[in-house]
Design an enzyme around this catalytic site. Structure first.
Site, PDB file in Angstrom:
ATOM      1  N   GLU A   1      18.042  -0.995  15.584  1.00 50.61           N
ATOM      2  CA  GLU A   1      18.681   0.336  15.512  1.00 50.61           C
ATOM      3  C   GLU A   1      20.172   0.212  15.157  1.00 50.61           C
ATOM      4  O   GLU A   1      21.007   0.948  15.655  1.00 50.61           O
ATOM      5  CB  GLU A   1      18.520   1.094  16.838  1.00 50.61           C
ATOM      6  CG  GLU A   1      17.083   1.361  17.231  1.00 50.61           C
ATOM      7  CD  GLU A   1      16.492   2.626  16.600  1.00 50.61           C
ATOM      8  OE1 GLU A   1      17.223   3.367  15.922  1.00 50.61           O
ATOM      9  OE2 GLU A   1      15.281   2.840  16.770  1.00 50.61           O
ATOM     10  N   GLY A   2      20.484  -0.732  14.303  1.00 50.20           N
ATOM     11  CA  GLY A   2      21.881  -0.995  13.961  1.00 50.20           C
ATOM     12  C   GLY A   2      22.430  -1.979  14.975  1.00 50.20           C
ATOM     13  O   GLY A   2      22.468  -1.675  16.159  1.00 50.20           O
TER      14      GLY A   2
END
Lengths: 587, 325, 265
Positions: free
Chosen positions: A405-406
């Site tokens: 998610e980053g």
């Protein structure tokens, strides 16, 4: 939920305004329905998922699929899907509640998120009407399982540089996709993949998103990855070998794939944080239980200060994170009340308003979880290193949260980046705030101290805000536009921003639900957070100035962050005793 | 006057009746009150003769064809007649499925107190204080009944020791005629042994029983392994059966089998009263449980307060080794 | 078929119970309350009977906020409407007073074909309220029910009961009747998200003692047939010998004792 909307809070405004406690939604404010959703999810996890965890970890995908189907029956897959497509269209707070409770069973939670979050929401927000009608009702019931295929071996954080191509077939009826997508959650049993590829025409590449069904010709998946943790979630490559995708299966528009890719991330990050809170509570509960029954030197180890200190700090950080998660969801819900929820663009815009907060949550919560599971293993001693106890799994399962998610690095860079963007586009009067703080501290004043209830805590937050603005201002002055290349400085600033959000949230939560124990939690946290802010601030100032300027700025920073230490030894002891007494996280 | 409403089936008094009589004898002595046993049924003179030999003052027998089978409507009606003719101080009923089927109706119909599940009593001046269990036997509650007698009480199984029943009386047997005017609403269709398959624990010399502490179905294998090493039978507590980890026939307790082996292992069983009544007469009880507060330790002779997942395999290993040598 | 299912709010079984200052009950001010476990089985049975035979399932509970809470959960599970017996005067009721109050409410609601309740509550736990309720209402009853077959046309029930010693019996009884439902008769459903959201819109009416026409001396503490003198944790008959050491040591010591001391193996 309070209906009387005062003024919608701008994303990032916590940095420059004093927050009124009424503007902060806290876990204590849950409505009756939200509490029921919490209990239902908790019961489902306890009764149906936990007993099957061994099968799940052994990759018995039929068990996982069945549980997804049960989620469908209970309505858990359509929380963010409009009712006309078989969903429930609930508030974001409810969504956080469900993610938090599922956080207890990490592998299944990732499966769930891969399907109902990133696998489903692109269709909700970007799907054409036919896409929605065709897929969403099936996805809500888990009659079809979805997956999200963005990363490739050579593109992760820089997803837009994907190499997978999509070329129109000669007759124009299909897109022909070629390439290999990597780290695809749910790949083993997914029926469809939300897939990103470069629509290619000659030299022109346009990043785009496609719905790829498993049964289309040329679509296959690779072998299971041997991961460190989350062994009960399927992760494979998606192989596209002249895969033939019907021409209408484009999600959004050709060339606008990045809209799909990035807009989904905000909620994903917030939900990751909620899951991390659930995971933290789970590991903490296991640790409390173990510490109570493990005897050393003739006494349960929970009676030792060294262990109490750990248990208390795990609980403090969990409580702080929990507050941030629900505050952010509350902000989104309030904003969503004023938009037309039938219009995906408006919904996404409302969520995007809090993109900074979502990134903060992601980084903060994943690092708290890593801290908590690490201490959980430590409390378990040798047994924590043995697969016989669940903390061993918690430890392995936690790690990836800082990566997907980053990565936390990407998110740390995004936080100041987005804030500066909001400042320059006039959405957030950051520069004015910076100027006013600079003027104030340079004139050796430290402004008005808050008074009244919780004055000390409120003053601590206010001074931390100013310290941050001072430091950020100094960095902006020094680097101007090239600040985006100063990643080390940006990461320090990010740390300060996160601590300010954490403290601000905690103090408001305390003001809303004051209690002796919560006061201990907040002062313990602030004590360390202010020290951290000072640390980061000094690093940045030293990197931006020298000589007299530096001296003046450092002395201003010191003045702002003057904070008489509290007795955190006593506070942590009281917190730990409360935990031990209740046997679980019960703050 | 203290009344005991006897419970019997197939022309045999149930053991709860002896326990209720012990309760009555003790209260009778403390309060200087005579004890009367009441037998309702058809052709129950044999039971009256048996009761007559106990140290009580009177046996009231009410015979009627309608009383051949227990019926709440008939019992309430008959007892209203019988008690109405007397001035009882305390009416004791067994805290059993049958007792708790009619005693509450009687209490409401006469608007008199019922203290159910009594385990003890005390005399405070001339007041009777009845102690009953609450919160699944985790706590007790002392209650003072209000208003005029009669007071109703049900005796918790196992609370009063049947072997303390004093004999040597020569009670008067009084026959009372009862007539019924009301309907019998509830009719017995059939009574059958609950399906119990292969498992008959009543004669097992050693039983290893598992409870909720085993956490999940698959873990029950460690109970079976210990039982095999010991040559024992396997039993289970109610939650285990309710969660369908094992079929109903494994259940030990008030709604399952009542057992009394020479050695009983309670593994991860907290010891709800419903379980305890089914096994507490075992000669030697071993409890293995993490929670030192678990009520099972109240009836156990030996206890190990530790993780059953470590203790049970250790025991299994020892017994296996013993077998080999 | 009109069914009323009674639900008693009790402290969450996971919570730690502490006796109050006056030793008359537990400290209940900051406990979480949930439906007594057996009452969940009763409500599930009511919902299944409704699914099979049509009709109306109302749920009934007495108490303050905690009762409202279990009622909302019951509505979320699928009950059609709820009646909340809400009056500070109801506080302190024993089983007798509770049964009389519930009976009056059921009468005010026009009676029922079938009243269901759990076999016993998790707090007082004697299993008498349901039977008392039957007597107050003048209904037939059956306790410890493990199976229900209803024939709404004939207005009769065939009910399987669990007796001691592994005996089951089947009885027939007419409508209206009160059944107390045994644990494990079914698998109670969870409220789904749709159910939870739908519950908000369902009828939840509150009735006070005055609404029920009950005078003050019949409800709550004054209506109780006994007064609580003391609640206490019974002293352990400390005959148990706790064997200590590591798991292996304790196991070895135990086996030794079973052989040499108890002589049972």
């Amino acid at each position: 939920m309070a209906k009387e909307v005062t003024e919608l809070k701008k994303g990032g405004s916590f940095l420059i305004e004093e927050t009124a406690k009424e503007d902060v939604f806290t876990p204590e404010d849950l409505s009756e329905e939200q509490k029921m959703i919490r209990e239902m999810t908790e019961q489902f996890v306890e009764d149906e998922v936990v007993p099957q965890q061994e099968q799940i970890e052994n990759k018995q995908w039929d068990v996982t699929r069945n549980l997804l189907r049960r989620c469908g029956e209970l309505g858990l897959l359509g929380i963010e899907v409009p009712e006309e497509y078989g969903g429930e269209n609930l508030d974001k707070i409810s969504s956080m509640i469900v993610s938090e409770k599922l956080g207890r069973v990490a592998s299944f939670a990732v499966t769930y998120g891969g399907h109902s979050g990133i696998g489903t929401l692109p269709i909700v927000y970007f799907g054409a009407e036919e896409h929605k009608r065709k897929y969403l009702p099936l996805l809500c019931k888990a009659e079809k399982i979805s997956a999200y295929a963005l990363s490739e071996a050579s593109s992760g954080s820089d997803a837009l540089s994907a190499k997978t191509t999509a070329v129109r077939s000669a007759d124009g009826s299909h897109w022909i996709l070629n390439g290999e997508k990597m780290w695809i959650t749910n790949a083993a049993f997914a029926d469809m993949f939300v897939t990103f590829a470069q629509a290619t025409q000659g030299d022109q590449k346009q990043f785009s998103c496609f719905i790829v069904e498993k049964d289309y010709p040329g679509v296959s998946t690779g072998a299971e990855e041997h991961k460190m943790g989350l062994k009960g979630s399927s992760t494979r490559t998606l192989v596209l070998d002249n895969a033939r995708i019907p021409i209408d299966n484009v999600l959004g528009e050709i060339g606008k794939g990045h809209h799909v890719a990035f807009n989904i991330l905000n909620m994903g990050r917030a939900k990751l944080a909620a899951g991390a809170v659930g995971g933290s509570k789970t590991a903490l509960n296991a640790s409390i239980a173990y510490a109570k029954q493990r005897v050393a030197f003739g006494k349960p180890i929970s009676s030792f200060g060294a262990i109490k200190q750990k248990l208390a700090e795990m609980a403090v950080r969990t409580w702080i994170t929990e507050g941030m998660v629900y505050r952010t969801a509350g902000l989104m819900d309030r904003r969503l009340e004023s938009v037309d929820v039938k219009d995906p663009k408006q919904v996404l815009k409302a969520i995007e308003e809090y993109a900074v907060e979502c990134s903060i949550l992601k980084v903060f919560a994943s690092e708290v979880l890593d801290f908590v599971v690490d201490e959980a293993v430590q409390i378990h001693g040798g047994f924590g290193y043995s697969a016989e106890y669940p903390v061993e799994r918690y430890y392995r399962d936690s790690r990836v949260n800082r990566i997907f998610e980053g990565t936390n690095e990407i998110n740390r860079l995004l936080i100041p980046g987005m804030l500066l963007k909001r400042a320059s586009s006039g959405q957030l009067p950051l520069h004015a705030a910076v100027r006013s703080v600079m003027d104030e501290v340079m004139s050796a004043g430290i402004g008005n101290e808050p008074s009244g209830p919780f004055a000390r805590e409120r003053s601590g937050v206010k001074q931390a805000q100013k310290a941050l603005l001072l430091v950020a201002g100094s960095a902006i002055q020094r680097f101007r536009d090239s600040i985006r290349d100063e990643q080390e400085v940006l990461m320090h600033i990010s740390n300060m921003v996160m601590d300010v959000y954490a403290m601000d949230t905690a103090v408001c939560r305390l003001m809303k639900n004051s209690g002796e124990l919560h006061a201990d939690v907040v002062s313990t946290f602030m004590n360390d957070a202010i020290a951290d802010i000072k640390f980061s601030g000094r690093q940045v100032l030293a990197a931006t100035g020298d000589g007299d300027t530096l001296r003046i700025q450092l002395s201003a920073l010191r003045r702002l962050l003057r904070w008489t230490p509290v007795n955190t030894v006593g506070a942590r002891r009281r917190i730990a005793e409360h935990l031990i007494d209740h046997g679980v996280y019960a703050l | 006057m203290i009344f005991v409403i006897t419970e019997h089936r197939d022309n045999k008094l149930k053991s709860i009746t002896s326990e209720a009589l012990v309760f009555a004898q003790r209260v009778g002595q403390d309060f200087g009150q005579p004890v009367t046993a009441v037998v309702l049924g058809a052709n129950v003179s044999g039971l009256a003769d048996e009761l007559k030999t106990k140290k009580i003052d009177r046996v009231i027998v009410a015979e009627h064809p309608d009383l051949a089978e227990y019926s709440p409507d008939r019992y309430v009606e008959a007892l209203k007649t019988i008690l109405g003719n007397e001035k009882p101080f305390l009416v004791i009923v067994g805290h059993t499925t049958q007792g708790m089927d009619f005693a509450p109706r009687l209490s409401v119909s006469l608007r008199r107190p019922l203290i159910a599940g009594c385990v003890e009593y005390e005399k405070q001046g001339d007041r009777l204080i009845l102690t009953r269990q609450v919160f699944n036997a985790k706590m007790n509650m002392k209650t003072g009944v209000r208003g005029e007698s009669p007071y109703f009480a049900t005796a918790s199984p196992g609370a009063f020791q049947a072997d303390e029943l004093q004999s040597g009386g020569n009670a008067e047997i009084v026959s009372v005629a009862v007539q019924f005017s009301g309907p019998v609403r509830r009719k017995l269709v059939e009574r059958v042994e609950a399906p119990r398959g292969m498992v008959d624990l009543s004669a097992a010399p050693i039983i290893v029983a598992g409870g909720r502490g085993l956490k999940e179905k698959d873990n029950f294998k460690i109970v079976f392994e210990l039982a095999e090493a010991l040559g024992a039978s396997v039993g289970a507590s109610r939650p285990v059966v309710d969660s369908e980890w094992l079929p109903r026939e494994y259940q030990v307790g008030s709604s399952g089998q009542t057992v009394s082996p020479k050695l009983y292992f309670a593994v991860g069983i907290s010891g709800a009263i419903q379980h305890l009544v089914g096994m507490q007469t075992s000669r030697c009880i071993v409890a293995i449980n993490k929670d030192v507060e678990a009520p099972i330790f109240k009836v156990a002779h030996y206890g190990i307060v530790d993780d059953l997942f470590k203790v049970v395999p250790a025991l299994t290993k020892i017994f296996k080794d013993l077998k080999v040598s | 078929m009109k069914i009323i299912s009674c639900i008693k709010p009790v402290p969450d079984p996971a919570s730690r119970l502490i006796i109050n200052e006056s030793k008359t009950w537990i400290k209940d001010n900051d406990l979480t309350f949930v439906a007594s476990e057996a009452d969940n089985y009763a409500l599930e049975e009511a919902l299944r009977l409704k699914e099979k035979h049509q009709g109306d399932v109302a749920i009934l509970s007495m108490g303050g906020d905690e009762a409202a809470r279990v009622l909302r959960s019951g509505l979320a599970m699928g009950a059609d409407r709820a009646i909340h017996l809400l009056d500070p005067k109801f506080k302190g009721a024993d089983e007798f007073a509770a049964a009389e109050t519930l009976a009056k409410a059921i009468e005010k609601d026009g009676g029922a074909d079938l009243v269901l309740a759990g076999v016993q509550s998790d707090d007082l736990g004697t299993g008498m309220t349901g039977v008392m309720l039957a007597e107050f209402l003048g209904y037939a009853h059956a306790t410890v029910v493990i199976g229900v077959e209803a024939d709404p046309a004939a207005k009769t029930l065939k009910v399987k009961r669990e007796l001691e010693g592994g005996i089951n019996e089947t009885v027939e009884l007419p409508f209206p009747a009160v059944l107390t439902i045994q644990f494990g008769i079914n698998q109670p459903r969870y409220a789904s998200l749709k159910g939870i959201m739908a519950a908000k819109k369902k009828e939840l009416k509150a009735w006070s003692a005055a609404d029920l026409g009950l005078s003050d001396n019949l409800v709550g503490k004054p209506g109780a047939m006994y007064e609580v003198k003391e609640v206490f944790v019974p002293e352990r008959k400390s005959r148990v010998e706790i064997i200590t050491g590591t798991a292996e040591e304790a196991a070895a010591k135990l086996v030794e004792k079973l052989r040499k001391e108890a002589k049972v193996i």
